[in-house]
Design an enzyme around this catalytic site. Structure first.
Site, mmCIF file in Angstrom:
data_model
loop_
_atom_site.group_PDB
_atom_site.id
_atom_site.type_symbol
_atom_site.label_atom_id
_atom_site.label_comp_id
_atom_site.label_asym_id
_atom_site.label_seq_id
_atom_site.Cartn_x
_atom_site.Cartn_y
_atom_site.Cartn_z
ATOM 1 N N LEU A 41 0.292 -0.997 0.315
ATOM 2 C CA LEU A 41 0.203 0.157 0.228
ATOM 3 C C LEU A 41 0.816 1.337 -0.007
ATOM 4 O O LEU A 41 2.238 1.490 0.322
ATOM 5 C CB LEU A 41 -1.378 -0.033 0.863
ATOM 6 C CG LEU A 41 -1.772 -1.304 1.020
ATOM 7 C CD1 LEU A 41 -3.011 -1.363 2.284
ATOM 8 C CD2 LEU A 41 -3.274 -1.748 -0.161
ATOM 9 N N ASP B 6 0.500 6.265 -0.530
ATOM 10 C CA ASP B 6 -0.219 7.094 -0.586
ATOM 11 C C ASP B 6 -1.664 7.031 -1.155
ATOM 12 O O ASP B 6 -2.592 7.568 -1.143
ATOM 13 C CB ASP B 6 -0.005 8.224 -0.418
ATOM 14 C CG ASP B 6 0.741 9.134 0.498
ATOM 15 O OD1 ASP B 6 0.641 7.710 1.818
ATOM 16 O OD2 ASP B 6 1.952 9.328 0.719
ATOM 17 N N HIS C 279 -3.573 4.065 -1.868
ATOM 18 C CA HIS C 279 -4.244 3.555 -1.392
ATOM 19 C C HIS C 279 -5.109 4.202 0.085
ATOM 20 O O HIS C 279 -6.409 3.804 0.248
ATOM 21 C CB HIS C 279 -3.801 2.398 -0.968
ATOM 22 C CG HIS C 279 -3.275 1.313 -2.123
ATOM 23 N ND1 HIS C 279 -2.046 1.619 -2.537
ATOM 24 C CD2 HIS C 279 -3.755 0.496 -3.506
ATOM 25 C CE1 HIS C 279 -1.781 0.989 -3.351
ATOM 26 N NE2 HIS C 279 -3.065 -0.466 -4.250
ATOM 27 N N VAL D 274 -2.883 9.879 -7.062
ATOM 28 C CA VAL D 274 -2.576 10.659 -6.064
ATOM 29 C C VAL D 274 -1.381 10.536 -6.758
ATOM 30 O O VAL D 274 -0.752 9.532 -7.369
ATOM 31 C CB VAL D 274 -2.454 9.499 -4.770
ATOM 32 C CG1 VAL D 274 -1.610 10.588 -3.715
ATOM 33 C CG2 VAL D 274 -4.297 9.873 -4.623
#
Length: 283
Positions: A34, A36, A38, A177
């Site tokens: 994971l 940022d 996610h 992102v």
């Protein structure tokens, strides 16, 4: 504290109890590693739902014979820590044997939406995606499910799947992102060499060039594709696999641009294949 659930049976037990009490559930399907991107989806779910479930499952069905299933990064302890910090309630981390206890008797075939772009290069990939997302929706029964727009083709396919199969879930698309320099965050960025990482920023810069051309009135796809390709060729050492313009979410290749489109890129560096896109135009 985030609870780790590792079996389908236990997850279903929790979901049944939650549904009886009228609890809303948000689901973020992931394959782990994971970042940022996610966590942005997790935060969005936490702000909306009573329970937020993050599934962490490296799905073998969406990997081709020459792809990196065994090499795909697995870091469940770190993933659990990350989602705990942003308020997730449950991490659902089942074993492959639990999700696929035997050979599947029914094959899911996506159809035309999977015949272009990433799907054309990775036959069967989106069949595997739709299979596992269907299973996750049936197990978790979310009210909302969150998907990143970075995988825009996947998002369009999942939205069509929900419509076709009458899933009682609302799909929420979350904007890409990016790192401070514009590179789209991805689990595969860790495979980039230092030089490739410096070059990779030009993927997003080339998309901004495409957007500027569109805003200046350019409507010929070939002109935009050629300009973007030329820009990338002069700034990166990776192999340009794709620069394409498609309608969105219909995923029909555009020559004369009308309506909403997305411009898609795929670049293969030494150990990482990166994708990026931008969606522009009126719906």
């Amino acid at each position: 504290m985030t609870k780790l659930i590792t079996t389908v049976k236990e997850m279903q037990h929790i979901v049944k109890a939650a549904k009886r009490s009228g609890t809303t559930i948000g689901l973020i399907p992931t394959m782990g590693a994971l970042h940022d991107g996610h966590l942005t989806m997790v935060r969005e779910s936490v702000s909306t739902n009573d329970i937020t479930v993050v599934s962490v499952f490296v799905n073998p069905l969406q990997f081709g014979p020459n792809e990196d299933f065994d090499a795909y990064p697995r870091q469940i302890d770190k993933d659990l820590e990350l989602v705990s910090e942003v308020g997730a309630d449950i991490v659902f981390h089942p074993a492959v044997e639990d999700m696929y206890p035997g050979e599947l008797g029914i094959d899911v075939k996506v159809g035309p939406l999977a015949d272009v772009l990433e799907g054309a290069k990775r036959p069967g990939h989106f069949d595997g995606v739709v299979t596992v997302v269907n299973k996750l929706f049936n197990i978790v029964m979310p009210d909302y499910a969150y998907f990143g727009k970075k995988d825009a083709q996947q998002l369009a396919i999942v939205e069509q799947m929900v419509k076709d199969f009458n899933h009682a879930v609302e799909i929420i698309g979350i904007d890409i992102v990016r790192e401070a320099d514009g590179l789209a965050k991805s689990s595969r960025n860790v495979y980039l060499t230092e030089q490739e990482r410096q070059e990779a920023v030009h993927l997003s810069k080339s998309l901004l060039l495409a957007q500027a051309l569109y805003q200046d009135g350019e409507r010929q796809s070939k002109v935009i594709i050629d300009r973007v390709t030329q820009y990338l060729e002069s700034h990166i050492s990776g192999r340009i696999e794709e620069v394409a313009v498609y309608s969105y979410p219909q995923l029909v290749e555009q020559h004369e641009i009308t309506g909403r489109i997305f411009i898609s890129l795929a670049v293969k560096f030494s150990k990482a294949r990166l994708i990026d896109n931008i969606i522009i135009g009126a719906e």
